[in-house]
Design an enzyme around this catalytic site. Structure first.
Site, short mmCIF file in Angstrom:
data_model
loop_
_atom_site.label_atom_id
_atom_site.label_comp_id
_atom_site.label_asym_id
_atom_site.label_seq_id
_atom_site.Cartn_x
_atom_site.Cartn_y
_atom_site.Cartn_z
N GLU A 37 0.82 -1.21 0.00
CA GLU A 37 0.00 0.00 0.00
C GLU A 37 0.85 1.26 0.00
O GLU A 37 0.51 2.25 -0.66
CB GLU A 37 -0.95 0.00 1.20
CG GLU A 37 -2.07 -1.03 1.12
CD GLU A 37 -3.03 -0.78 -0.02
OE1 GLU A 37 -3.00 0.32 -0.61
OE2 GLU A 37 -3.83 -1.69 -0.33
N TYR A 120 -6.19 6.12 5.01
CA TYR A 120 -6.40 5.11 3.97
C TYR A 120 -5.56 3.86 4.23
O TYR A 120 -6.08 2.73 4.21
CB TYR A 120 -6.07 5.67 2.58
CG TYR A 120 -5.91 4.56 1.58
CD1 TYR A 120 -7.02 3.88 1.09
CD2 TYR A 120 -4.64 4.12 1.19
CE1 TYR A 120 -6.88 2.82 0.21
CE2 TYR A 120 -4.50 3.06 0.31
CZ TYR A 120 -5.62 2.41 -0.17
OH TYR A 120 -5.48 1.34 -1.01
N ASP A 138 -9.33 5.80 -0.88
CA ASP A 138 -8.34 6.45 -1.72
C ASP A 138 -9.03 7.15 -2.89
O ASP A 138 -10.27 7.25 -2.93
CB ASP A 138 -7.31 5.43 -2.21
CG ASP A 138 -7.88 4.41 -3.19
OD1 ASP A 138 -9.11 4.39 -3.40
OD2 ASP A 138 -7.08 3.63 -3.76
#
Length: 347
Positions: A37, A120, A138
């Site tokens: 991520e 996020y 996101d």
């Protein structure tokens, strides 16, 4: 029933049939999900795949990341850009070692407290790796929610992001929060595309999407215009002595902090070393978030091996294996490699 209430069942069915096959999904440990991520922030999936594989081979566990030397870390990250992401990864890894005994924290709040982790990323790790019902909002998700619900709020505003996240929290399936979040990400990446060109016939939400029903897909989401970038004209000096090129380390703070670069200055600039020969080299351009560099280069044959303090000479092998030179200077790489010749292994 509003649009988001109708979303989970068709979305999850679509995801199970169309999910992207990604290496971190095949083994979704907290470490794998977290690193992926962070790498994916402002970076395309296709660009991340190779980096992720090399990173995991070199640093397979949190403890390895916490212990690695910074220059080695920067070399592994070279070309991905936004290098503070890598530094924050290491800061967070050290937090995990020092504050959590090397075990990745398993609550949203503790994950959110790690260096470089925002709402996020915390939501993605919490939901995918630990099955916690936390949204992961996101840009892809904001676009999907905006179009689906007809929300005309500016998605760059924190209050709009918070509102959409709260709405998703109300509908996220308790038994599959990770799949739900990843399905939203995939839907935004594969179907509900940006720039007014969504593939609506392929969308599992086409039967209850406000933007499609009202003909507003081109105008949603609403997003404030970015400020114009500042343009800097720079001269890059490609300085050679025998089979080596000169590098200097950038300052510890600021743009490209701590990385190695070909010496450069705002144009016009004098040659920083005594030169036995000078010639024009290639030009290049690199766009950062707020600055655009427009670069001319000078090919310099140094009269001696004397360099300013803190500069180094690097041969072709050292350039490839040791020194992390950012992609901002990619336009000059071919000229440098041609001048240095092949590596010792013939590369």
């Amino acid at each position: 029933m509003n649009e988001l209430d109708q979303l989970p069942i068709p979305l999850l069915q679509w995801y199970h049939e169309n999910a992207r096959v990604l290496p971190w999904r095949s083994d979704p440990t907290p470490y794998h999900v977290w690193v992926s991520e962070i790498m994916l922030q402002q970076t395309r999936v296709a660009a991340v795949l190779g980096y992720y594989a090399r990173f995991m081979e070199a640093l397979p566990a949190v403890a390895d990341l916490a212990a690695v030397e910074e220059d080695r870390l920067m070399k592994l990250w070279q070309g991905l850009g936004y290098y503070n992401r890598a530094r924050n990864l290491q800061k967070a890894a050290r937090q995990i070692v020092e504050e959590h005994g090397g075990v990745f924290p398993d609550t949203y709040e503790a994950i959110r407290a790690l260096a470089g982790v925002g709402d996020y990323t915390a939501g993605a790790v919490a939901s995918i790796a630990f099955g916690l019902p936390e949204p992961a909002v996101d840009g892809n998700v904001l676009r999907v929610v905006s179009r689906l619900t007809g929300d005309g709020g500016d998605i760059t505003r924190p209050d709009v992001k918070k509102r959409m996240g709260a709405a998703l929290r109300e509908v996220i399936p308790l038994d599959s929060p990770g799949d739900f979040n990843q399905a939203l990400m995939d839907l935004g990446a594969m179907v509900c595309l940006p720039n007014g060109e969504p593939l609506c016939p392929q969308c599992p939400a086409r039967g209850f999407c406000s933007a499609l029903r009202e003909g507003r897909t081109a105008e949603l989401p609403v997003k404030a215009a970015k400020k114009a970038r500042r343009v800097e004209e720079r001269t890059v000096f490609l300085i050679f002595y025998q089979k080596k090129v000169a590098l200097r380390r950038r300052p510890a703070k600021g743009l490209l902090a701590g990385l190695w670069e070909y010496p450069n200055e705002l144009s016009p600039a004098p040659c920083p070393v005594e030169a036995a020969g000078l010639a024009d080299g290639p030009s290049g351009k690199h766009i950062f978030t707020h600055i655009e560099w427009r670069m001319a280069s000078r090919m310099v044959e140094a009269a001696s091996d004397r360099l300013p303090g803190g500069w180094v000479w690097a041969d072709r092998d050292a350039l490839e294996r040791e020194y992390a030179v950012p992609n901002a200077f990619q336009a000059f790489q071919a000229a440098v490699e041609a001048r240095l010749g092949p590596t010792e292994t013939g590369g």
